[in-house]
Write a protein that holds these residues in place. Sequence first.
Motif, mmCIF file in Angstrom:
data_model
loop_
_atom_site.group_PDB
_atom_site.id
_atom_site.type_symbol
_atom_site.label_atom_id
_atom_site.label_comp_id
_atom_site.label_asym_id
_atom_site.label_seq_id
_atom_site.Cartn_x
_atom_site.Cartn_y
_atom_site.Cartn_z
ATOM 1 N N GLY A 74 0.842 -1.190 0.000
ATOM 2 C CA GLY A 74 0.000 0.000 0.000
ATOM 3 C C GLY A 74 0.878 1.241 0.000
ATOM 4 O O GLY A 74 1.939 1.261 0.616
ATOM 5 N N LEU A 75 0.431 2.285 -0.707
ATOM 6 C CA LEU A 75 1.227 3.511 -0.792
ATOM 7 C C LEU A 75 1.151 4.296 0.517
ATOM 8 O O LEU A 75 0.169 4.191 1.263
ATOM 9 N N ILE A 76 2.195 5.060 0.767
ATOM 10 C CA ILE A 76 2.257 5.907 1.964
ATOM 11 C C ILE A 76 2.477 7.346 1.513
ATOM 12 O O ILE A 76 3.338 7.605 0.667
ATOM 13 N N ASP A 77 1.705 8.271 2.050
ATOM 14 C CA ASP A 77 1.938 9.688 1.781
ATOM 15 C C ASP A 77 2.555 10.290 3.044
ATOM 16 O O ASP A 77 1.909 10.335 4.086
ATOM 17 N N ALA A 78 3.789 10.733 2.934
ATOM 18 C CA ALA A 78 4.515 11.209 4.115
ATOM 19 C C ALA A 78 4.147 12.643 4.502
ATOM 20 O O ALA A 78 4.633 13.157 5.514
ATOM 21 N N HIS A 79 3.320 13.291 3.716
ATOM 22 C CA HIS A 79 2.963 14.683 4.022
ATOM 23 C C HIS A 79 1.578 14.964 3.450
ATOM 24 O O HIS A 79 1.423 15.275 2.271
ATOM 25 N N SER A 80 0.563 14.834 4.296
ATOM 26 C CA SER A 80 -0.818 15.018 3.860
ATOM 27 C C SER A 80 -1.503 16.071 4.729
ATOM 28 O O SER A 80 -1.256 16.147 5.931
ATOM 29 N N HIS A 81 -2.338 16.875 4.089
ATOM 30 C CA HIS A 81 -3.211 17.773 4.861
ATOM 31 C C HIS A 81 -4.655 17.346 4.620
ATOM 32 O O HIS A 81 -5.491 18.145 4.196
ATOM 33 N N TYR A 82 -4.886 16.066 4.884
ATOM 34 C CA TYR A 82 -6.210 15.480 4.636
ATOM 35 C C TYR A 82 -7.318 16.213 5.391
ATOM 36 O O TYR A 82 -8.483 16.119 5.023
ATOM 37 N N ALA A 83 -6.975 16.934 6.464
ATOM 38 C CA ALA A 83 -7.996 17.589 7.288
ATOM 39 C C ALA A 83 -8.221 19.047 6.916
ATOM 40 O O ALA A 83 -9.039 19.729 7.515
ATOM 41 N N VAL A 84 -7.457 19.524 5.930
ATOM 42 C CA VAL A 84 -7.673 20.892 5.439
ATOM 43 C C VAL A 84 -8.591 20.779 4.220
ATOM 44 O O VAL A 84 -8.308 20.025 3.302
ATOM 45 N N THR A 85 -9.696 21.513 4.248
ATOM 46 C CA THR A 85 -10.756 21.261 3.266
ATOM 47 C C THR A 85 -10.953 22.391 2.263
ATOM 48 O O THR A 85 -11.867 22.348 1.456
ATOM 49 N N THR A 86 -10.082 23.402 2.347
ATOM 50 C CA THR A 86 -10.212 24.544 1.428
ATOM 51 C C THR A 86 -8.864 24.808 0.758
ATOM 52 O O THR A 86 -7.816 24.542 1.359
ATOM 53 N N LEU A 133 7.788 3.305 10.856
ATOM 54 C CA LEU A 133 6.943 2.114 10.702
ATOM 55 C C LEU A 133 7.648 1.045 9.863
ATOM 56 O O LEU A 133 6.998 0.172 9.291
ATOM 57 N N LYS A 134 8.972 1.143 9.820
ATOM 58 C CA LYS A 134 9.761 0.256 8.971
ATOM 59 C C LYS A 134 9.500 -1.229 9.237
ATOM 60 O O LYS A 134 9.478 -2.038 8.318
ATOM 61 N N ASP A 135 9.300 -1.568 10.494
ATOM 62 C CA ASP A 135 9.101 -2.989 10.836
ATOM 63 C C ASP A 135 7.665 -3.439 10.642
ATOM 64 O O ASP A 135 7.357 -4.611 10.843
ATOM 65 N N LYS A 136 6.774 -2.507 10.304
ATOM 66 C CA LYS A 136 5.348 -2.828 10.250
ATOM 67 C C LYS A 136 4.763 -2.818 8.838
ATOM 68 O O LYS A 136 3.897 -3.616 8.515
ATOM 69 N N THR A 137 5.199 -1.866 8.017
ATOM 70 C CA THR A 137 4.558 -1.696 6.709
ATOM 71 C C THR A 137 5.573 -1.163 5.696
ATOM 72 O O THR A 137 6.754 -1.031 5.999
ATOM 73 N N GLY A 138 5.114 -0.912 4.464
ATOM 74 C CA GLY A 138 5.986 -0.325 3.441
ATOM 75 C C GLY A 138 6.657 -1.341 2.543
ATOM 76 O O GLY A 138 7.372 -0.979 1.614
ATOM 77 N N SER A 139 6.465 -2.635 2.805
ATOM 78 C CA SER A 139 7.036 -3.660 1.924
ATOM 79 C C SER A 139 6.206 -4.926 2.056
ATOM 80 O O SER A 139 5.426 -5.068 2.994
ATOM 81 N N ALA A 184 7.971 4.486 4.949
ATOM 82 C CA ALA A 184 7.708 3.726 6.182
ATOM 83 C C ALA A 184 8.822 3.966 7.196
ATOM 84 O O ALA A 184 8.572 4.136 8.397
ATOM 85 N N GLU A 185 10.062 4.016 6.715
ATOM 86 C CA GLU A 185 11.199 4.255 7.615
ATOM 87 C C GLU A 185 11.111 5.667 8.199
ATOM 88 O O GLU A 185 11.314 5.875 9.398
ATOM 89 N N LYS A 218 9.461 2.808 -4.292
ATOM 90 C CA LYS A 218 10.083 2.523 -2.986
ATOM 91 C C LYS A 218 10.045 3.761 -2.087
ATOM 92 O O LYS A 218 9.841 3.661 -0.881
ATOM 93 N N ALA A 219 10.251 4.956 -2.687
ATOM 94 C CA ALA A 219 10.192 6.188 -1.890
ATOM 95 C C ALA A 219 8.834 6.293 -1.196
ATOM 96 O O ALA A 219 8.749 6.678 -0.033
ATOM 97 N N ALA A 220 7.770 5.914 -1.919
ATOM 98 C CA ALA A 220 6.408 6.053 -1.378
ATOM 99 C C ALA A 220 5.951 4.825 -0.589
ATOM 100 O O ALA A 220 4.800 4.752 -0.179
ATOM 101 N N THR A 221 6.867 3.870 -0.381
ATOM 102 C CA THR A 221 6.493 2.687 0.413
ATOM 103 C C THR A 221 7.556 2.436 1.493
ATOM 104 O O THR A 221 7.412 2.942 2.603
ATOM 105 N N SER A 222 8.632 1.733 1.133
ATOM 106 C CA SER A 222 9.602 1.370 2.180
ATOM 107 C C SER A 222 10.367 2.567 2.740
ATOM 108 O O SER A 222 10.633 2.626 3.948
ATOM 109 N N VAL A 223 10.710 3.540 1.893
ATOM 110 C CA VAL A 223 11.448 4.717 2.413
ATOM 111 C C VAL A 223 10.527 5.538 3.315
ATOM 112 O O VAL A 223 10.898 5.932 4.424
#
Length: 419
Positions: free
Chosen positions: A58-70, A369-375, A364-365, A357-362
Amino acid sequence: MITELSNGRMLDCVGDVPFENANIIVEGGIIKDIYTGTRQHKTDVMVVNCEGKTIMPGLIDAHSHYAVTTVDMGGVLTEFPFFTALKIKSQLEKIVDAGFTTIRDGGGGHWSHKEAVNSGLINGPRILVCGPLMSVTGGHGDFNVRGTMNYASKTPFINLMRLCDGEDDCRKAAREQFQMWCDHLKICITGGCASPNDEPWQVHLSETEIRIFCEEAAAHGKYVMAHSLNDEGNRLAAECGVRSIEHGSYLTEGTAQLMKNNGTRLVSTTAVVWWAEKYGKENGASEWFLRKLANPRCSPDGASIMEGSIRAAKLATDCGIPVGSGSDFFGVMCGGEAMNIKFLVDLVGLSPYQALKAATSVNAEILCLKDKTGSIETEKWADIIIVDGNPDEDINVITESAKIRMVMKDGKILKNTLS
Ligand SMILES: [Zn+2]
């Protein structure tokens, strides 16, 4: 219940080559076994046929403003809170639809959003929450235009900003966030573009204030992510123990070396700049936002934020600094986060597999969360997507939500358009 993702092409996002005819056994939300070739299926197994598809983390977004709506970031502070809540739900659903199973809040999130996802109320990605942007008065996290709006008084409802000035106030602001169960802190070291009163070339937090944030985070077993555009901000971040520099647009070689020595990561965020330049005006982005993106006055050669950000990501990659992917998306941009992965290929020059890899394993590190997800490895959380085509050969596959056919988080299927 056991799920078997059967006979697909697999990118584990840690190795160098894809695996053909790969099978993944998921049980109890965990990846229990991975093998290639055929085997007799056990009974009571749900088999998902992945022939002709690619299975990847699954992809990881390392910088999200999911709670900003405008699109005008401060606009959320005057929006009716119930409306904001409904928009956040919709934004989180779009992020899942695009294949993201984990996102890291870069400001504006709240523990209640995380709770809504974890309890199954919202079909959303795993959220790591920082809460409000930590900023000096008049800094990048201050949306009071010329001091007239008094947004600060509304912050109990919308969690966008915490203005903190001076050492004691910074320490208190940090502790308040840990009282709210935040996962990390987000501090604004330099000025920025999406805020009304400041300039990207300015440095706002003092070295002592930055150290206090890092010290408090460490005392709680957490870390700091820092907004920084100009190189003096980058240098201070790397020196004071910030875990990841966000944007880092005017990174110089000397600071890159310091980052490498101190283990500081860079999160590259070109997608938001692209979006604002292309669609900002028609979507209500303010004149000063667009002016600062084009002319931030951060480097002698007058490079725009986009030019600076591309150079920074290239320099960091060349120096061997881990470079993660962060969309910095908010409002109507949500759901398009994978554009940032595409830009790591098209603009920064990574290979498609390096960008994945940047958006998954990198990432995650970077998120601890390196030991949990990202690969895709045994005993990791079953955060898996199944996509049409070969994204390691054509990165455009990843930017179309319709080509993300299945999204699984913790072994639970959140999206499935396979027959
Ligand atoms: Zn941001």
